[in-house]
Design a protein around this motif. Structure first.
Motif, PDB file in Angstrom:
ATOM      1  N   ARG A  35       0.855  -1.189   0.000  1.00 16.31           N
ATOM      2  CA  ARG A  35       0.000   0.000   0.000  1.00 16.31           C
ATOM      3  C   ARG A  35       0.888   1.234   0.000  1.00 16.31           C
ATOM      4  O   ARG A  35       1.903   1.275   0.696  1.00 16.31           O
ATOM      5  CB  ARG A  35      -0.903   0.061   1.247  1.00 16.31           C
ATOM      6  N   ILE A  71      -9.317   2.302  -4.689  1.00 21.78           N
ATOM      7  CA  ILE A  71      -8.573   3.201  -3.806  1.00 21.78           C
ATOM      8  C   ILE A  71      -9.427   3.442  -2.566  1.00 21.78           C
ATOM      9  O   ILE A  71     -10.637   3.207  -2.588  1.00 21.78           O
ATOM     10  CB  ILE A  71      -8.221   4.553  -4.472  1.00 21.78           C
ATOM     11  N   VAL A 128      -5.186   9.271   0.429  1.00 24.67           N
ATOM     12  CA  VAL A 128      -5.637   8.268  -0.542  1.00 24.67           C
ATOM     13  C   VAL A 128      -4.702   7.070  -0.421  1.00 24.67           C
ATOM     14  O   VAL A 128      -3.482   7.215  -0.500  1.00 24.67           O
ATOM     15  CB  VAL A 128      -5.602   8.825  -1.984  1.00 24.67           C
ATOM     16  N   ILE A 130      -3.442   3.634  -1.982  1.00 25.39           N
ATOM     17  CA  ILE A 130      -3.374   2.975  -3.287  1.00 25.39           C
ATOM     18  C   ILE A 130      -2.814   1.568  -3.075  1.00 25.39           C
ATOM     19  O   ILE A 130      -1.708   1.416  -2.551  1.00 25.39           O
ATOM     20  CB  ILE A 130      -2.481   3.782  -4.250  1.00 25.39           C
ATOM     21  N   ARG A 178       0.947   3.124 -10.372  1.00 27.42           N
ATOM     22  CA  ARG A 178      -0.404   3.498  -9.940  1.00 27.42           C
ATOM     23  C   ARG A 178      -0.395   4.833  -9.196  1.00 27.42           C
ATOM     24  O   ARG A 178      -1.255   5.679  -9.416  1.00 27.42           O
ATOM     25  CB  ARG A 178      -0.988   2.405  -9.026  1.00 27.42           C
ATOM     26  N   VAL A 182      -2.416   8.305 -10.158  1.00 30.66           N
ATOM     27  CA  VAL A 182      -3.344   8.960  -9.226  1.00 30.66           C
ATOM     28  C   VAL A 182      -2.907  10.402  -8.947  1.00 30.66           C
ATOM     29  O   VAL A 182      -3.721  11.327  -9.002  1.00 30.66           O
ATOM     30  CB  VAL A 182      -3.464   8.155  -7.905  1.00 30.66           C
TER      31      VAL A 182
END
Length: 199
Positions: A35, A71, A128, A130, A178, A182
């Motif tokens: 993460r 997410i 956030v 991810i 990723r 984002v």
């Protein structure tokens, strides 16, 4: 006796935590999944015109629709603490030579205190998360076994702790792609996004 009870409670609590480690700016879960956490700034939506608000909502909708992975968005709200600010103002008040300015400074401090108490002003921080799930990642020559793992058949590799070598580097690269997607999408909305580091 009391220490034994506290230790036992701590061990019981640890069962529910999926966090295994924090390594190289990445959160590593016990099952080896990764993460990355991104802290995101905010914009004052209410101060935008109707057209700007509509544009922001449409862009955010497009951002969410463009994602091919889940997410998690976390909003941390805390009551605004302005004690340090008030102390600074009070220090300035002590050194004030003009009596009128001294009185106005005192009134200002009282006004700010009352305003904060009456309106319960909150400071908000946005995060956030991810993910990159290890069990879902299809590796070469492991397509079928990884698919079986998704549908409930456990595989030893997906549950054993990750080793910080080639597998970790490969997974981190994918995760950072990723994160890049984002953060660039959020910056197009006028938001600043910063990846949290290990510290």
């Amino acid at each position: 006796m009391e220490q034994k009870v506290n230790r036992k409670q701590a061990q019981n609590s640890e069962k529910f935590l999926t966090l295994g480690d924090i390594h190289d700016d990445v959160v590593v879960l016990k099952n080896g999944s990764l993460r990355s956490i991104v802290m995101v700034s905010s914009i004052n939506f209410d101060l935008k015109s109707d057209d700007e608000q509509t544009s922001i909502m449409n862009q955010f909708q497009q951002f969410l629709n463009s994602l091919d992975f889940p997410i998690e968005i976390l909003v941390s709200s805390r009551r605004l603490n302005i004690e340090d600010y008030l102390k600074t103002i009070k220090e300035k008040e002590k050194h004030q030579q003009n009596d009128l300015l001294k009185i106005q400074t005192q009134e200002y401090v009282e006004f700010i205190k009352n305003f904060i108490e009456l309106h319960a002003i909150m400071s908000k921080t946005f995060y956030v998360t991810i993910p990159l799930d290890r069990a879902v990642e299809l590796k070469p020559n492991e397509g079928l076994s990884s698919l079986l793992n998704i549908f409930g058949k456990k595989k030893e590799d997906a549950t054993k702790p990750i080793e910080y070598g080639e597998e970790f580097a490969h997974m981190k690269d994918k995760l950072m792609q990723r994160v890049s997607n984002v953060t660039s999408a959020l910056s197009s909305l006028g938001l600043n996004a910063v990846t949290l580091e290990s510290d």
